[in-house]
Design a protein around this motif. Structure first.
Motif, PDB file in Angstrom:
ATOM      1  N   ALA A  26      -0.661  -7.089  -7.724  1.00 61.23           N
ATOM      2  CA  ALA A  26       0.186  -7.684  -6.689  1.00 61.23           C
ATOM      3  C   ALA A  26       1.508  -6.925  -6.592  1.00 61.23           C
ATOM      4  CB  ALA A  26       0.450  -9.152  -7.018  1.00 61.23           C
ATOM      5  N   LYS A  27       2.151  -7.060  -5.457  1.00 63.30           N
ATOM      6  CA  LYS A  27       3.397  -6.323  -5.221  1.00 63.30           C
ATOM      7  C   LYS A  27       4.452  -6.675  -6.267  1.00 63.30           C
ATOM      8  CE  LYS A  27       6.650  -5.136  -1.517  1.00 63.30           C
ATOM      9  NZ  LYS A  27       7.070  -5.382  -0.108  1.00 63.30           N
ATOM     10  N   SER A  28       4.533  -7.943  -6.638  1.00 69.33           N
ATOM     11  CA  SER A  28       5.508  -8.345  -7.654  1.00 69.33           C
ATOM     12  C   SER A  28       5.204  -7.694  -9.000  1.00 69.33           C
ATOM     13  CB  SER A  28       5.523  -9.866  -7.795  1.00 69.33           C
ATOM     14  OG  SER A  28       4.235 -10.346  -8.149  1.00 69.33           O
ATOM     15  N   ASP A  29       3.927  -7.517  -9.293  1.00 67.64           N
ATOM     16  CA  ASP A  29       3.543  -6.870 -10.557  1.00 67.64           C
ATOM     17  C   ASP A  29       3.858  -5.379 -10.514  1.00 67.64           C
ATOM     18  OD1 ASP A  29       2.240  -7.106 -13.193  1.00 67.64           O
ATOM     19  OD2 ASP A  29       0.803  -5.700 -12.304  1.00 67.64           O
ATOM     20  N   LEU A  30       3.680  -4.759  -9.342  1.00 71.95           N
ATOM     21  CA  LEU A  30       4.055  -3.347  -9.199  1.00 71.95           C
ATOM     22  C   LEU A  30       5.544  -3.166  -9.490  1.00 71.95           C
ATOM     23  CD1 LEU A  30       2.193  -2.236  -5.924  1.00 71.95           C
ATOM     24  CD2 LEU A  30       1.397  -2.111  -8.292  1.00 71.95           C
ATOM     25  N   PHE A  31       6.324  -4.098  -8.974  1.00 68.20           N
ATOM     26  CA  PHE A  31       7.770  -4.010  -9.204  1.00 68.20           C
ATOM     27  C   PHE A  31       8.087  -4.147 -10.700  1.00 68.20           C
ATOM     28  CE2 PHE A  31      11.997  -6.031  -9.518  1.00 68.20           C
ATOM     29  CZ  PHE A  31      12.749  -5.044  -8.894  1.00 68.20           C
ATOM     30  N   ALA A  32       7.411  -5.080 -11.362  1.00 67.17           N
ATOM     31  CA  ALA A  32       7.646  -5.286 -12.793  1.00 67.17           C
ATOM     32  C   ALA A  32       7.285  -4.026 -13.586  1.00 67.17           C
ATOM     33  CB  ALA A  32       6.843  -6.478 -13.286  1.00 67.17           C
ATOM     34  N   GLN A  33       6.188  -3.342 -13.195  1.00 68.75           N
ATOM     35  CA  GLN A  33       5.787  -2.118 -13.891  1.00 68.75           C
ATOM     36  C   GLN A  33       6.850  -1.034 -13.746  1.00 68.75           C
ATOM     37  OE1 GLN A  33       1.635  -0.764 -13.182  1.00 68.75           O
ATOM     38  NE2 GLN A  33       1.318  -2.758 -12.161  1.00 68.75           N
ATOM     39  N   LEU A  34       7.391  -0.876 -12.532  1.00 73.52           N
ATOM     40  CA  LEU A  34       8.378   0.179 -12.286  1.00 73.52           C
ATOM     41  C   LEU A  34       9.756  -0.193 -12.828  1.00 73.52           C
ATOM     42  CD1 LEU A  34       7.284   1.083  -8.659  1.00 73.52           C
ATOM     43  CD2 LEU A  34       6.965   2.491 -10.695  1.00 73.52           C
ATOM     44  N   GLN A  35      10.057  -1.488 -12.812  1.00 74.98           N
ATOM     45  CA  GLN A  35      11.372  -1.923 -13.283  1.00 74.98           C
ATOM     46  C   GLN A  35      11.602  -1.530 -14.739  1.00 74.98           C
ATOM     47  OE1 GLN A  35      12.044  -6.189 -13.223  1.00 74.98           O
ATOM     48  NE2 GLN A  35      14.110  -5.897 -12.397  1.00 74.98           N
ATOM     49  N   GLY A  36      10.538  -1.516 -15.517  1.00 81.51           N
ATOM     50  CA  GLY A  36      10.663  -1.139 -16.916  1.00 81.51           C
ATOM     51  C   GLY A  36      11.019   0.314 -17.121  1.00 81.51           C
ATOM     52  N   LEU A  37      10.893   1.144 -16.067  1.00 84.96           N
ATOM     53  CA  LEU A  37      11.211   2.569 -16.175  1.00 84.96           C
ATOM     54  C   LEU A  37      12.685   2.859 -15.929  1.00 84.96           C
ATOM     55  CD1 LEU A  37       8.111   4.013 -14.239  1.00 84.96           C
ATOM     56  CD2 LEU A  37       8.395   3.688 -16.715  1.00 84.96           C
ATOM     57  N   ALA A  38      13.448   1.827 -15.539  1.00 82.00           N
ATOM     58  CA  ALA A  38      14.900   1.970 -15.297  1.00 82.00           C
ATOM     59  C   ALA A  38      15.184   3.122 -14.343  1.00 82.00           C
ATOM     60  CB  ALA A  38      15.640   2.166 -16.619  1.00 82.00           C
ATOM     61  N   LEU A  39      14.528   3.116 -13.204  1.00 83.72           N
ATOM     62  CA  LEU A  39      14.684   4.185 -12.218  1.00 83.72           C
ATOM     63  C   LEU A  39      16.004   4.019 -11.471  1.00 83.72           C
ATOM     64  CD1 LEU A  39      11.027   4.073 -10.861  1.00 83.72           C
ATOM     65  CD2 LEU A  39      11.996   5.747 -12.453  1.00 83.72           C
ATOM     66  N   ALA A  40      16.838   5.041 -11.461  1.00 84.24           N
ATOM     67  CA  ALA A  40      18.151   4.984 -10.827  1.00 84.24           C
ATOM     68  C   ALA A  40      18.027   5.128  -9.310  1.00 84.24           C
ATOM     69  CB  ALA A  40      19.046   6.090 -11.375  1.00 84.24           C
ATOM     70  N   PRO A  41      18.974   4.572  -8.548  1.00 85.16           N
ATOM     71  CA  PRO A  41      18.966   4.758  -7.095  1.00 85.16           C
ATOM     72  C   PRO A  41      19.040   6.242  -6.749  1.00 85.16           C
ATOM     73  CG  PRO A  41      20.488   3.012  -7.711  1.00 85.16           C
ATOM     74  CD  PRO A  41      20.069   3.677  -8.988  1.00 85.16           C
ATOM     75  N   ARG A  42      18.426   6.618  -5.609  1.00 90.00           N
ATOM     76  CA  ARG A  42      18.383   8.012  -5.173  1.00 90.00           C
ATOM     77  C   ARG A  42      18.034   8.056  -3.685  1.00 90.00           C
ATOM     78  NH1 ARG A  42      13.538   9.087  -9.288  1.00 90.00           N
ATOM     79  NH2 ARG A  42      14.921   7.656 -10.404  1.00 90.00           N
ATOM     80  N   PRO A  43      18.212   9.216  -3.037  1.00 90.27           N
ATOM     81  CA  PRO A  43      17.818   9.332  -1.631  1.00 90.27           C
ATOM     82  C   PRO A  43      16.317   9.105  -1.448  1.00 90.27           C
ATOM     83  CG  PRO A  43      19.241  11.152  -2.274  1.00 90.27           C
ATOM     84  CD  PRO A  43      18.873  10.438  -3.529  1.00 90.27           C
ATOM     85  N   LEU A  44      15.918   8.710  -0.253  1.00 89.14           N
ATOM     86  CA  LEU A  44      14.513   8.435   0.027  1.00 89.14           C
ATOM     87  C   LEU A  44      13.640   9.653  -0.266  1.00 89.14           C
ATOM     88  CD1 LEU A  44      12.437   6.399   1.182  1.00 89.14           C
ATOM     89  CD2 LEU A  44      12.907   7.370   3.457  1.00 89.14           C
ATOM     90  N   ALA A  45      14.130  10.846   0.079  1.00 87.95           N
ATOM     91  CA  ALA A  45      13.341  12.063  -0.126  1.00 87.95           C
ATOM     92  C   ALA A  45      13.071  12.342  -1.603  1.00 87.95           C
ATOM     93  CB  ALA A  45      14.058  13.256   0.509  1.00 87.95           C
ATOM     94  N   GLN A  46      13.924  11.818  -2.489  1.00 83.77           N
ATOM     95  CA  GLN A  46      13.707  12.019  -3.918  1.00 83.77           C
ATOM     96  C   GLN A  46      12.798  10.945  -4.523  1.00 83.77           C
ATOM     97  OE1 GLN A  46      17.347  12.657  -6.121  1.00 83.77           O
ATOM     98  NE2 GLN A  46      18.188  14.037  -4.561  1.00 83.77           N
ATOM     99  N   TRP A  47      12.592   9.868  -3.799  1.00 81.95           N
ATOM    100  CA  TRP A  47      11.637   8.855  -4.255  1.00 81.95           C
ATOM    101  C   TRP A  47      10.198   9.307  -3.989  1.00 81.95           C
ATOM    102  CZ3 TRP A  47      12.526   5.066  -7.469  1.00 81.95           C
ATOM    103  CH2 TRP A  47      13.770   4.426  -7.521  1.00 81.95           C
ATOM    104  N   ASP A  87       0.825  -1.212   0.000  1.00 83.61           N
ATOM    105  CA  ASP A  87       0.000   0.000   0.000  1.00 83.61           C
ATOM    106  C   ASP A  87       0.852   1.252   0.000  1.00 83.61           C
ATOM    107  OD1 ASP A  87       0.602  -0.932   2.749  1.00 83.61           O
ATOM    108  OD2 ASP A  87      -0.436   0.902   3.349  1.00 83.61           O
ATOM    109  N   GLU A  88       2.015   1.217   0.683  1.00 77.80           N
ATOM    110  CA  GLU A  88       2.915   2.363   0.706  1.00 77.80           C
ATOM    111  C   GLU A  88       3.507   2.603  -0.679  1.00 77.80           C
ATOM    112  OE1 GLU A  88       4.447   1.895   5.358  1.00 77.80           O
ATOM    113  OE2 GLU A  88       5.481   0.838   3.728  1.00 77.80           O
ATOM    114  N   LEU A  89       3.861   1.544  -1.340  1.00 78.67           N
ATOM    115  CA  LEU A  89       4.438   1.670  -2.689  1.00 78.67           C
ATOM    116  C   LEU A  89       3.393   2.141  -3.696  1.00 78.67           C
ATOM    117  CD1 LEU A  89       6.445  -1.659  -2.503  1.00 78.67           C
ATOM    118  CD2 LEU A  89       7.488   0.595  -2.768  1.00 78.67           C
ATOM    119  N   ALA A  90       2.202   1.564  -3.617  1.00 82.60           N
ATOM    120  CA  ALA A  90       1.140   1.954  -4.549  1.00 82.60           C
ATOM    121  C   ALA A  90       0.794   3.427  -4.404  1.00 82.60           C
ATOM    122  CB  ALA A  90      -0.094   1.083  -4.328  1.00 82.60           C
ATOM    123  N   HIS A  91       0.774   3.917  -3.170  1.00 80.23           N
ATOM    124  CA  HIS A  91       0.469   5.336  -2.933  1.00 80.23           C
ATOM    125  C   HIS A  91       1.622   6.214  -3.414  1.00 80.23           C
ATOM    126  CE1 HIS A  91      -1.206   8.884  -0.995  1.00 80.23           C
ATOM    127  NE2 HIS A  91      -0.009   9.108  -0.457  1.00 80.23           N
TER     128      HIS A  91
END
Length: 549
Positions: A124-145, A108-112
């Motif tokens: 499902a959480k695994s599907d959420l990860f698959a959706q975001l993984q395709g965006l090639a999001l680089a690591p960053r500080p928590l405040a920037q996420w 729920d925290e990730l979806a929000h």
């Protein structure tokens, strides 16, 4: 050094303090400036900060949700964190990867937080990860996420340092801190082995670093990294430290087995050729056979047969050589004939089956007037452990790291006996001059209940001990003990199930029991062959059940 009961809510802190004290007392000269500063700073912390730090050390990973650091015995976590943060031991992570976020946050925290970037936010959480993984999001500080983070994330920064402390205390890194705080430590009693500077496995700082490097290579292997890359890293390994050399050999053997599973025969042969592991030589023959290099396999097998390293190698070669000779087109090679043991055929009432086949036979044979005990591997091992107690617990370098060891760390190494040769000679010499009986009885009395890798206190009582010493010839015991020492890992098992005593005659017989459909295992066959070779009375009892099904 006393382990604290887990009834104390801060038991883990008390035990961790003792670990640090032990390491500082025993290895201060091997610690670097950072480690010495850590020891001094830890002692100066308030108890709540110490306890919170140890909680993080004992938990898996280095990243924690702030709301999960909640412990009743610690109280105000925010206050306990402050000195740890001031020292730089705990901090907000500089950056977090998408994988790390998904490991720490709820669905729920990730979806929000990623609502605008998800096409299916309710998946499902695994599907959420698959959706975001395709965006090639680089690591960053928590405040920037996230504009507003759902929870604080903290990073424990000194795990590598604490791992080095754990290595110096346990002598390995496969045991974790929880092994030290087992409730049993308040009950179990251990031999007090003297610890001198000369008995340390590691004598130089460079050896500590090498031990950590070997551990990291082991982790890389477990994580599935390519064997060639790990072998390249091990090629840089240089040390004449025997303790490290044994661990290096074991790692190479594990690497060779992995190469076999991958079907990389050439690399497997290379790796085994560099390993000093007891089974590395026979694995080379296996590899050559599996890749159908029959001539090379036969040539190497013949070389090994000329000077076999142990009974396991002898048994393997007896099976391999005739098979390899046939592959090369030679005549059939008869296997070496062995003396068949005495055979006992019994038909017992079916209702006795619920006792177990060994107990059923024990009760049947006891009716004939003999004393029969179900001992399997326990009796001979226990007699050996009592007679050779001083040799087993000798403070040999690299054998004992801390006061809670039930066995020396090199117990299964090929040179275990060699490193204590004079001590074992003295112990076994008692079997020649007749003083073994009193030595065993004295050890039974003075060491009773202490942890031992050989002595089974729960099954060994005074009556059985007296009976065994009256009926077992010292020459037979010596042969058995010498065989144990040749290969402890493999020879301490496979001994016959029952032992039958005739106290009035001072004689005995060992009996291996087999129920319907059961067959002799390799280690049992080796023991039976040994008994035949040295004229030790032994029989194999085959049982069938009579009466209605």
């Amino acid at each position: 050094m006393i382990a604290h009961s887990v009834e104390d809510p801060l038991y883990y802190l008390h035990n961790f303090r003792q670990v640090l004290q032990w390491v500082e007392q025993r290895y201060a000269d091997l610690l670097d400036d950072q480690e010495l500063a850590f020891l001094q700073a830890f002692v100066a912390l308030e108890q709540s900060a110490q306890a919170l730090m140890v909680r993080m050390v004992m938990r898996k990973g280095e990243l924690f949700r702030s709301d999960r650091l909640d412990y009743a015995e610690i109280g105000d976590t925010v206050r306990a964190l402050q000195p740890l943060q001031a020292l730089g031991w705990v901090r907000e992570p500089e950056q977090l990867s998408l994988d790390q976020l998904f490991a720490l946050l709820r669905k729920d925290e990730l979806a929000h937080g990623f609502a605008g970037q998800l096409s299916r936010p309710r998946a499902a959480k695994s599907d959420l990860f698959a959706q975001l993984q395709g965006l090639a999001l680089a690591p960053r500080p928590l405040a920037q996420w996230f504009e507003q983070a759902p929870v604080g994330i903290l990073q424990w920064c000194l795990q590598p340092l604490c791992d080095r402390m754990r290595l110096l205390f346990f002598g390995n890194l496969y045991q974790d801190w929880s092994d030290f705080v087992l409730a049993d430590l308040g009950v179990l009693r251990f031999e007090q082995v003297p610890f001198s500077p000369g008995s340390r496995a590691l004598q130089q700082r460079s050896e500590v670093d090498l031990a950590m490097a070997l551990h990291h290579c082991t982790e890389r292997l477990e994580q599935g990294e390519a064997p060639a890359a790990i072998l390249d890293a091990l090629a840089q390994w240089r040390s004449d430290n025997p303790w490290l050399a044994r661990r290096h050999g074991r790692l190479l053997f594990a690497l060779g087995r992995h190469c076999e599973r991958l079907g990389d025969w050439d690399l497997a042969l290379t790796v085994y050729g560099r390993s000093n592991h007891a089974q590395a030589r026979i694995r080379q023959v296996r590899v050559l056979e599996r890749c159908e290099r029959w001539a090379q396999a036969h040539e190497l097998a013949v070389q090994l047969a000329a000077a076999p390293a142990n009974a396991l190698e002898v048994q393997a070669l007896q099976r391999m050589l005739p098979r390899l000779a046939r592959k090369l087109g030679g005549p059939a090679q008869p296997r070496r004939r062995t003396t068949a043991p005495q055979l006992i055929e019994l038909e017992l009432p079916r209702e006795l089956a619920e006792l177990g086949v060994e107990e059923a036979v024990r009760q049947h044979l006891a009716q004939a007037g003999a004393e029969v005990h179900y001992v399997e591997n326990t009796l001979l091992n226990s007699l050996f452990g009592l007679l050779c107690w001083d040799a087993i617990f000798a403070p040999v370098p690299g054998a004992f790291f801390h006061p809670f060891q039930a066995a020396p760390q090199d117990l299964h190494d090929a040179d275990f006996q060699l490193r204590r040769a004079a001590l074992f000679d003295a112990c076994l010499g008692r079997l020649d001059d007749g003083t073994h009986r009193q030595a065993i009885l004295d050890c039974f009395a003075t060491k009773h209940g202490l942890q031992s890798p050989f002595v089974f206190w729960s099954m060994l009582d005074q009556a059985l001990l007296e009976q065994a010493l009256a009926c077992l010839p010292p020459a037979h015991l010596k042969q058995c003990f010498l065989r144990l020492l040749q290969d402890i890992r493999n020879n301490r098992a496979g001994m016959p199930d029952l032992i039958q005593f005739w106290p009035e005659q001072g004689s005995y017989r060992m009996i291996e029991v087999k129920g319907p459909g059961d067959r002799l295992q390799d280690n049992q066959l080796r023991w039976l062959e040994f008994c035949a070779e040295h004229h030790l009375p032994v029989a194999v009892c085959h049982v069938r059940w009579g009466g209605p099904a």
